[in-house]
Write an enzyme that holds these catalytic residues in place. Structure first.
Site, PDB file in Angstrom:
ATOM      1  N   GLY A 156       0.380  -1.743   0.068  1.00 57.88           N
ATOM      2  CA  GLY A 156      -0.509  -0.173  -0.083  1.00 57.88           C
ATOM      3  C   GLY A 156       1.011   1.312  -0.099  1.00 57.88           C
ATOM      4  O   GLY A 156       0.524   2.327  -0.622  1.00 57.88           O
ATOM      5  N   GLU A 198       3.529  -6.942   1.753  1.00 59.40           N
ATOM      6  CA  GLU A 198       3.130  -7.102   0.353  1.00 59.40           C
ATOM      7  C   GLU A 198       3.624  -5.877   0.142  1.00 59.40           C
ATOM      8  O   GLU A 198       2.341  -5.484  -0.971  1.00 59.40           O
ATOM      9  CB  GLU A 198       1.861  -7.840   0.237  1.00 59.40           C
ATOM     10  N   GLY A 254       4.539  -3.403  -3.340  1.00 59.13           N
ATOM     11  CA  GLY A 254       4.601  -3.517  -4.571  1.00 59.13           C
ATOM     12  C   GLY A 254       5.222  -2.195  -5.643  1.00 59.13           C
ATOM     13  O   GLY A 254       6.248  -2.137  -5.579  1.00 59.13           O
ATOM     14  N   ARG A 255       4.149  -1.161  -5.348  1.00 59.59           N
ATOM     15  CA  ARG A 255       4.388  -0.596  -6.370  1.00 59.59           C
ATOM     16  C   ARG A 255       6.191   0.702  -5.243  1.00 59.59           C
ATOM     17  O   ARG A 255       7.102   1.232  -5.669  1.00 59.59           O
ATOM     18  CB  ARG A 255       3.054   1.274  -5.930  1.00 59.59           C
ATOM     19  N   ARG A 266      -2.888   4.132 -16.404  1.00 64.13           N
ATOM     20  CA  ARG A 266      -3.523   4.475 -14.990  1.00 64.13           C
ATOM     21  C   ARG A 266      -4.490   6.264 -14.740  1.00 64.13           C
ATOM     22  O   ARG A 266      -4.805   6.465 -14.398  1.00 64.13           O
ATOM     23  CB  ARG A 266      -2.188   4.844 -14.034  1.00 64.13           C
ATOM     24  N   CYS A 306      -7.882   4.914 -30.075  1.00 65.42           N
ATOM     25  CA  CYS A 306      -9.201   5.522 -30.400  1.00 65.42           C
ATOM     26  C   CYS A 306     -10.141   5.975 -29.404  1.00 65.42           C
ATOM     27  O   CYS A 306     -10.926   4.964 -29.403  1.00 65.42           O
ATOM     28  CB  CYS A 306      -9.922   5.184 -31.239  1.00 65.42           C
ATOM     29  N   GLU A 307      -9.309   6.263 -28.235  1.00 62.52           N
ATOM     30  CA  GLU A 307     -10.554   6.747 -27.413  1.00 62.52           C
ATOM     31  C   GLU A 307     -10.245   8.620 -26.366  1.00 62.52           C
ATOM     32  O   GLU A 307      -8.906   8.284 -26.517  1.00 62.52           O
ATOM     33  CB  GLU A 307     -10.440   6.401 -26.194  1.00 62.52           C
ATOM     34  N   TYR A 347       2.359  -1.181 -12.344  1.00 63.56           N
ATOM     35  CA  TYR A 347       0.784  -1.173 -12.784  1.00 63.56           C
ATOM     36  C   TYR A 347       1.126  -0.258 -14.389  1.00 63.56           C
ATOM     37  O   TYR A 347      -0.220   0.129 -15.233  1.00 63.56           O
ATOM     38  CB  TYR A 347      -0.032  -1.015 -11.948  1.00 63.56           C
TER      39      TYR A 347
HETATM   40  N1  LLP Z   1      -1.962  -7.015  -1.318  1.00 63.92           N
HETATM   41  C1  LLP Z   1      -2.897  -6.927  -1.849  1.00 63.92           C
HETATM   42  C2  LLP Z   1      -3.829  -8.219  -1.437  1.00 63.92           C
HETATM   43  C3  LLP Z   1      -2.944  -6.517  -3.434  1.00 63.92           C
HETATM   44  O1  LLP Z   1      -4.189  -6.197  -3.617  1.00 63.92           O
HETATM   45  C4  LLP Z   1      -2.087  -5.155  -3.574  1.00 63.92           C
HETATM   46  C5  LLP Z   1      -2.198  -4.623  -4.771  1.00 63.92           C
HETATM   47  C6  LLP Z   1      -0.538  -5.372  -2.311  1.00 63.92           C
HETATM   48  C7  LLP Z   1      -0.547  -5.707  -1.530  1.00 63.92           C
HETATM   49  C8  LLP Z   1       0.168  -4.364  -3.110  1.00 63.92           C
HETATM   50  O2  LLP Z   1      -0.279  -3.084  -3.185  1.00 63.92           O
HETATM   51  P1  LLP Z   1       0.980  -1.444  -3.350  1.00 63.92           P
HETATM   52  O3  LLP Z   1       2.207  -2.002  -2.904  1.00 63.92           O
HETATM   53  O4  LLP Z   1       1.051  -1.519  -5.008  1.00 63.92           O
HETATM   54  O5  LLP Z   1      -0.052  -0.153  -3.420  1.00 63.92           O
HETATM   55  N2  LLP Z   1      -3.424  -0.668 -10.716  1.00 63.92           N
HETATM   56  C9  LLP Z   1      -3.887   0.223  -8.915  1.00 63.92           C
HETATM   57  C10 LLP Z   1      -3.179  -0.516  -7.823  1.00 63.92           C
HETATM   58  C11 LLP Z   1      -4.044  -1.871  -7.686  1.00 63.92           C
HETATM   59  C12 LLP Z   1      -3.545  -2.323  -6.738  1.00 63.92           C
HETATM   60  C13 LLP Z   1      -3.877  -3.855  -6.609  1.00 63.92           C
HETATM   61  N3  LLP Z   1      -3.664  -4.039  -4.728  1.00 63.92           N
HETATM   62  C14 LLP Z   1      -2.840   1.376  -9.349  1.00 63.92           C
HETATM   63  O6  LLP Z   1      -2.240   1.598 -10.964  1.00 63.92           O
HETATM   64  O7  LLP Z   1      -2.898   2.380  -9.335  1.00 63.92           O
END
Ligand code: LLP
Length: 453
Positions: free
Chosen positions: A255, A297, A299-300, A337, A369-370, A398
């Site tokens: 998150g 967990e 990601g970003r 995004r 085309c949007e 993402y």
């Molecule tokens: N854990 C779970 C259960 C998740 O669903 C997610 C992201 C993460 C961890 C990783 O979250 P992060 O650290 O990346 O915030 N496509 C959207 C973001 C979707 C997030 C989906 N779940 C965007 O581009 O903003």
């Protein structure tokens, strides 16, 4: 426009060379852009590694018990990334059979994999059970029933954790807030059936109940929701403890947000983990409980700032408006995004750094085309000409993951940059891929066939 006016000054690895070109790890981005007619995703390996290590360092500084990092593979996954994560001793959070398939192609250790998803298929559950992964993150009661049946039929003991929705207000875009009541993910903390679900998991001889998971959402920069969720979840864990249900692991999801523009605040990985760990340790102490294994967990926050995308500008359009259209050779098919979440980005013209010529306000639009295919609504740039190289910053997370073949645009390649050299991490998609799975039924092949025959 001096180069320090640009947002890239806050990012690692960028500089300007003697030609006034933007460089990344000493590589001239204007030259790199010539490698393809399509856009190019570029990833800085050192930044990815540094961010993972920042998580590890912060966890070992602020959390006195065992902790584990599971990279959220949905953010960006390919074979090379799996190998890199394994080198960095990081676990993997997968949420589909496809993500598990990619991990398996690299022999990623199963004991370092967790499996998510709000609607896991029988096949996904079976694969996760057969692989004996670290834990399946159970989303709901029916899923637990399915896991029980499959495990019993295989005489297996399956590791599970239960995903609880803490029901708190989360300050992020509505599409990426998951800890709120309306979320489709997990079971609500205040629903009595959540308790029965955990009891069932705990009592079953075919389940090893490992603990609790929660995930508040993504692109979060304000930590109030975390402290609320931590309090609620840990007091729930205390109630379970009082009924002799042991929670050995607590997974706090991902998150942490990334700054995309000069207006965005940055929150360091260290500061984030410090605040979370302090909150968790305090609550555990207050409740007189032994600290659990802590799982996270991200990601970003690991990969967003490691990435940028190189585009080429096409023919500028518009003369009656203050803001001109600057089209690029990509768009929502390689970066969804802005269209999906109204996400904002920063950019620069890589071949016009340290610019002291005229500037202009542009709307950066894609070639799909949007009408909504707008990458940046308004940005002031050096006056652009066709062929200029536009670099969009902070595109590691993402983007490739959400890319599509809309309008039959092929997916851009991914370059990994390291020590002044680059390597392909994913090749640009060839046109032949676009028809790879098409079949033409025999009756469609004849040219002059009368349909009424
Ligand atoms: N854990 C779970 C259960 C998740 O669903 C997610 C992201 C993460 C961890 C990783 O979250 P992060 O650290 O990346 O915030 N496509 C959207 C973001 C979707 C997030 C989906 N779940 C965007 O581009 O903003």
């Amino acid at each position: 426009m001096k180069s320090h006016d640009h947002f890239f000054g806050r990012l690692e690895g960028f500089a300007v060379n003697e030609k006034n070109h933007l460089t990344l790890n000493s590589l001239d981005l204007v030259q790199l852009a010539q490698l393809s007619d399509r856009p190019l995703y570029v990833l800085n390996e050192l930044v990815i590694r540094k961010n993972i290590r920042a998580y590890r360092q912060a966890l070992s500084t602020y959390y006195p018990a065992e902790s584990h990092i599971f990279y959220a593979s949905k953010v960006f996954l390919n074979l090379g990334m799996c190998y890199l994560l394994n080198q960095e001793h990081t676990g993997l959070d997968v949420c589909s059979e496809g993500e598990l398939f990619i991990a398996n192609q690299t022999d990623f250790p199963h004991e370092k994999i967790i499996f998510h998803g709000n609607n896991k298929s029988q096949s996904e559950l079976e694969k996760a059970i057969d692989a004996n992964i670290f834990a399946i993150m159970v989303d709901n009661a029916c899923e637990l029933e399915d896991i029980l049946k499959i495990s019993e039929s295989k005489n297996a003991i399956t590791n599970v954790m239960i995903r609880i929705n803490p029901v708190v207000e989360v300050d992020t875009h509505a599409y990426i807030a998951t800890g709120v009541r309306e979320s489709k993910f997990g079971v609500p903390i205040d629903d009595p059936s959540t308790w029965s679900l955990i009891e069932l998991a705990f009592k079953s001889p075919f389940i090893h109940f490992k603990g609790i998971h929660f995930h508040l959402g993504s692109q979060i920069t304000e930590l109030t929701a975390y402290s609320q969720a931590i309090k609620k979840i840990i007091s729930y864990i205390k109630r379970l403890h009082d009924k002799c249900i042991h929670v050995e692991a607590l997974n706090i999801g991902g998150g942490l947000g990334a700054p995309y523009t000069i207006a965005d605040q940055s929150l360091s990985i260290d500061g984030f983990i410090k605040e979370l760990c302090q909150g968790i340790c305090e609550e555990y102490q207050l409740n007189n409980l032994e600290l659990p294994k802590l799982m996270i967990e991200p990601g970003r926050s690991i990969i967003a700032s490691a990435g940028c995308t190189l585009y080429k500008i096409g023919h500028i359009k518009g003369d009656r408006s203050e803001i001109l259209y600057a089209p690029v050779n990509g768009g929502m098919s390689d970066n969804l995004r802005p269209s999906l979440y109204q996400a904002e980005y920063s950019a620069a013209i890589a071949n016009k750094m340290n610019w002291d010529g005229p500037t202009q306000k542009y709307k950066i639009v894609g070639k799909c085309c949007e009408t909504g295919d707008v990458l940046i609504q308004k940005i002031t740039l050096p006056q652009c000409s066709p062929g200029d190289v536009l670099v969009m910053f902070v595109t590691g997370a993402y983007q490739h993951a959400l890319a599509s073949n809309y309008n039959k645009h092929t997916l851009p390649g991914v370059l990994l940059v390291r020590d002044g050299a680059y390597e392909w991490l994913t090749k640009e998609q060839p046109y032949s891929d676009l028809i790879q799975h098409d079949l033409v039924p025999l009756h469609l092949r004849g040219r002059d066939k009368n349909l009424n025959d």
